[in-house]
Design a protein around this motif. Structure first.
Motif, PDB file in Angstrom:
ATOM      1  N   PRO A 298       0.826  -1.213   0.000  1.00 49.78           N
ATOM      2  CA  PRO A 298       0.000   0.000   0.000  1.00 49.78           C
ATOM      3  C   PRO A 298       0.859   1.261   0.000  1.00 49.78           C
ATOM      4  CG  PRO A 298       0.112  -0.911   2.203  1.00 49.78           C
ATOM      5  CD  PRO A 298       0.835  -1.887   1.317  1.00 49.78           C
ATOM      6  N   LEU A 299       0.212   2.397  -0.207  1.00 44.78           N
ATOM      7  CA  LEU A 299       0.926   3.670  -0.329  1.00 44.78           C
ATOM      8  C   LEU A 299       1.252   4.311   1.017  1.00 44.78           C
ATOM      9  CD1 LEU A 299      -1.121   5.345  -3.212  1.00 44.78           C
ATOM     10  CD2 LEU A 299       1.134   4.279  -3.394  1.00 44.78           C
ATOM     11  N   ASP A 300       0.799   3.717   2.105  1.00 48.71           N
ATOM     12  CA  ASP A 300       0.898   4.368   3.414  1.00 48.71           C
ATOM     13  C   ASP A 300       2.306   4.841   3.759  1.00 48.71           C
ATOM     14  OD1 ASP A 300      -1.573   3.225   3.220  1.00 48.71           O
ATOM     15  OD2 ASP A 300      -1.630   2.449   5.245  1.00 48.71           O
ATOM     16  N   ALA A 301       3.299   3.989   3.557  1.00 54.99           N
ATOM     17  CA  ALA A 301       4.671   4.343   3.940  1.00 54.99           C
ATOM     18  C   ALA A 301       5.199   5.502   3.094  1.00 54.99           C
ATOM     19  CB  ALA A 301       5.585   3.131   3.808  1.00 54.99           C
ATOM     20  N   ALA A 302       4.913   5.474   1.783  1.00 52.93           N
ATOM     21  CA  ALA A 302       5.376   6.547   0.902  1.00 52.93           C
ATOM     22  C   ALA A 302       4.683   7.862   1.232  1.00 52.93           C
ATOM     23  CB  ALA A 302       5.136   6.168  -0.563  1.00 52.93           C
ATOM     24  N   VAL A 303       3.378   7.801   1.498  1.00 54.68           N
ATOM     25  CA  VAL A 303       2.636   9.013   1.856  1.00 54.68           C
ATOM     26  C   VAL A 303       3.168   9.586   3.167  1.00 54.68           C
ATOM     27  CG1 VAL A 303       0.387   9.900   2.583  1.00 54.68           C
ATOM     28  CG2 VAL A 303       0.544   8.381   0.604  1.00 54.68           C
ATOM     29  N   ALA A 304       3.432   8.714   4.145  1.00 52.68           N
ATOM     30  CA  ALA A 304       3.964   9.172   5.428  1.00 52.68           C
ATOM     31  C   ALA A 304       5.321   9.835   5.249  1.00 52.68           C
ATOM     32  CB  ALA A 304       4.065   8.004   6.403  1.00 52.68           C
ATOM     33  N   ALA A 305       6.167   9.269   4.374  1.00 55.70           N
ATOM     34  CA  ALA A 305       7.489   9.853   4.117  1.00 55.70           C
ATOM     35  C   ALA A 305       7.358  11.229   3.481  1.00 55.70           C
ATOM     36  CB  ALA A 305       8.300   8.922   3.222  1.00 55.70           C
ATOM     37  N   LEU A 306       6.410  11.382   2.553  1.00 53.81           N
ATOM     38  CA  LEU A 306       6.174  12.682   1.914  1.00 53.81           C
ATOM     39  C   LEU A 306       5.660  13.704   2.921  1.00 53.81           C
ATOM     40  CD1 LEU A 306       4.549  11.513  -1.431  1.00 53.81           C
ATOM     41  CD2 LEU A 306       6.550  12.987  -1.262  1.00 53.81           C
ATOM     42  N   GLN A 307       4.717  13.303   3.745  1.00 46.87           N
ATOM     43  CA  GLN A 307       4.172  14.227   4.742  1.00 46.87           C
ATOM     44  C   GLN A 307       5.230  14.640   5.756  1.00 46.87           C
ATOM     45  OE1 GLN A 307       0.853  11.803   6.007  1.00 46.87           O
ATOM     46  NE2 GLN A 307      -0.573  12.838   4.614  1.00 46.87           N
ATOM     47  N   ASN A 308       6.084  13.691   6.137  1.00 48.19           N
ATOM     48  CA  ASN A 308       7.182  14.012   7.047  1.00 48.19           C
ATOM     49  C   ASN A 308       8.153  14.985   6.394  1.00 48.19           C
ATOM     50  OD1 ASN A 308       8.908  13.560   9.459  1.00 48.19           O
ATOM     51  ND2 ASN A 308      10.267  12.594   7.961  1.00 48.19           N
ATOM     52  N   ALA A 309       8.438  14.771   5.108  1.00 50.56           N
ATOM     53  CA  ALA A 309       9.347  15.668   4.388  1.00 50.56           C
ATOM     54  C   ALA A 309       8.770  17.083   4.328  1.00 50.56           C
ATOM     55  CB  ALA A 309       9.602  15.133   2.983  1.00 50.56           C
ATOM     56  N   ALA A 310       7.478  17.196   4.029  1.00 50.30           N
ATOM     57  CA  ALA A 310       6.836  18.514   3.963  1.00 50.30           C
ATOM     58  C   ALA A 310       6.908  19.218   5.328  1.00 50.30           C
ATOM     59  CB  ALA A 310       5.388  18.364   3.507  1.00 50.30           C
ATOM     60  N   ALA A 311       6.668  18.458   6.387  1.00 52.45           N
ATOM     61  CA  ALA A 311       6.725  19.048   7.727  1.00 52.45           C
ATOM     62  C   ALA A 311       8.143  19.510   8.075  1.00 52.45           C
ATOM     63  CB  ALA A 311       6.238  18.028   8.753  1.00 52.45           C
ATOM     64  N   ARG A 312       9.138  18.741   7.677  1.00 49.68           N
ATOM     65  CA  ARG A 312      10.525  19.111   7.958  1.00 49.68           C
ATOM     66  C   ARG A 312      10.958  20.343   7.163  1.00 49.68           C
ATOM     67  NH1 ARG A 312      13.988  14.229   6.619  1.00 49.68           N
ATOM     68  NH2 ARG A 312      15.656  15.659   7.249  1.00 49.68           N
ATOM     69  N   ILE A 313      10.490  20.442   5.926  1.00 47.24           N
ATOM     70  CA  ILE A 313      10.808  21.627   5.126  1.00 47.24           C
ATOM     71  C   ILE A 313      10.190  22.860   5.782  1.00 47.24           C
ATOM     72  CG2 ILE A 313      10.409  22.802   2.916  1.00 47.24           C
ATOM     73  CD1 ILE A 313      10.548  19.998   1.594  1.00 47.24           C
ATOM     74  N   ALA A 314       8.945  22.743   6.202  1.00 46.45           N
ATOM     75  CA  ALA A 314       8.277  23.858   6.862  1.00 46.45           C
ATOM     76  C   ALA A 314       9.017  24.257   8.141  1.00 46.45           C
ATOM     77  CB  ALA A 314       6.838  23.482   7.181  1.00 46.45           C
ATOM     78  N   GLN A 315       9.480  23.271   8.900  1.00 49.91           N
ATOM     79  CA  GLN A 315      10.221  23.554  10.131  1.00 49.91           C
ATOM     80  C   GLN A 315      11.549  24.236   9.823  1.00 49.91           C
ATOM     81  OE1 GLN A 315       9.071  22.999  13.261  1.00 49.91           O
ATOM     82  NE2 GLN A 315      10.906  23.977  14.074  1.00 49.91           N
ATOM     83  N   SER A 316      12.253  23.765   8.810  1.00 50.95           N
ATOM     84  CA  SER A 316      13.556  24.360   8.454  1.00 50.95           C
ATOM     85  C   SER A 316      13.401  25.757   7.880  1.00 50.95           C
ATOM     86  CB  SER A 316      14.263  23.466   7.425  1.00 50.95           C
ATOM     87  OG  SER A 316      14.534  22.186   7.956  1.00 50.95           O
ATOM     88  N   TYR A 317      12.253  26.022   7.260  1.00 46.51           N
ATOM     89  CA  TYR A 317      12.030  27.307   6.607  1.00 46.51           C
ATOM     90  C   TYR A 317      11.835  28.427   7.623  1.00 46.51           C
ATOM     91  CZ  TYR A 317       9.971  30.765   3.475  1.00 46.51           C
ATOM     92  OH  TYR A 317       9.710  31.906   2.760  1.00 46.51           O
TER      93      TYR A 317
END
Length: 239
Positions: free
Chosen positions: A219-238
């Motif tokens: 299923p896509l769950d792991a890939a979606v979670a990785a993308l959401q984590n990446a987006a959150a980390r970019i927002a935090q670093s920004y």
């Protein structure tokens, strides 16, 4: 009395500039490096004129040629891309790189530009047998592909009307709103599947973090979670 169209060196220079920019767009959108004949055909001009444009771009390192003489985008464009949303570029690059190697897929960050999606940061992992090339600067209509659907899903109705001419969301954007991610298959490139999540940052255009591959894991769950984590980390670093 109406003004006559501009003529002479100024008009010729403007046309040359326009064709040079169009050549860069063609190279960014091409799946593989182009021959001089393919470039001339894409520009709708004679080979000799295309060659003159190529030489100028090559001298400025905007394009380069491989051993077979095929033309691709050059290293100068990588430098220029750092000047587009520099804070976002700085925050995104390490996160997108980690995402690409974690999933073994091409990972990238896109921005909304008028009614198109343009790639700002892209990373192809070297630890897998095959990846999909996606150059910085490549663009496609917002209604195609997972990044476009994800970006659209992040807009308010008023933003959508102001930016895209209508407050009515597409079915793909509605699904992305419901699911928290967008998926696409064969929409931008045949045989390629995309997955994306939206990213909204104050002061930056609507964006999306995305991956593309020939086949997504199920299923896509792991890939979606990785993308959401990446987006959150970019927002935090920004911040």
């Amino acid at each position: 009395m109406e003004n006559s169209p501009a003529k002479g060196p100024a008009a010729a220079g403007s046309q040359t500039l326009s064709r040079g920019l169009q050549a860069l767009e063609l190279l960014a959108e091409a799946e593989t490096p182009l021959t001089i004949n393919e470039l001339a055909e894409g520009l709708g001009i004679h080979r000799s004129n295309a060659y003159r444009i190529l030489r100028t771009l090559e001298q400025r390192r905007f394009v380069a040629r491989d051993d077979a003489g095929r033309i691709r985008l050059g290293p100068k464009l990588t430098v220029l891309s750092h000047g587009v949303a520099p804070a976002l570029h700085t925050a995104a690059m390490p996160v997108v790189t980690e995402l690409a190697y974690e999933l073994g897929m091409t990972a990238f960050l896109t921005l909304l530009d008028a009614d198109e999606v343009v790639t700002l940061v892209t990373v192809e992992p070297s630890n897998v047998a095959a990846t999909i090339s996606r150059n910085p600067g490549v663009r496609h209509p917002v209604h195609l592909g997972a990044p476009g659907h994800a970006i659209e899903s992040s807009l308010t109705a008023a933003e959508r009307e102001a930016r895209l001419g209508s407050p009515v969301f597409s079915e793909a954007a509605e699904r992305a709103k419901r699911d928290g991610y967008a998926a696409s298959n064969d929409e931008v490139i045949d045989g390629v599947t995309g997955l994306a999540v939206p990213l909204r940052l104050v002061g930056e255009p609507p964006a999306a973090v995305a991956i593309v591959h020939f086949r997504m894991p199920e299923p896509l769950d792991a890939a979606v979670a990785a993308l959401q984590n990446a987006a959150a980390r970019i927002a935090q670093s920004y911040r």
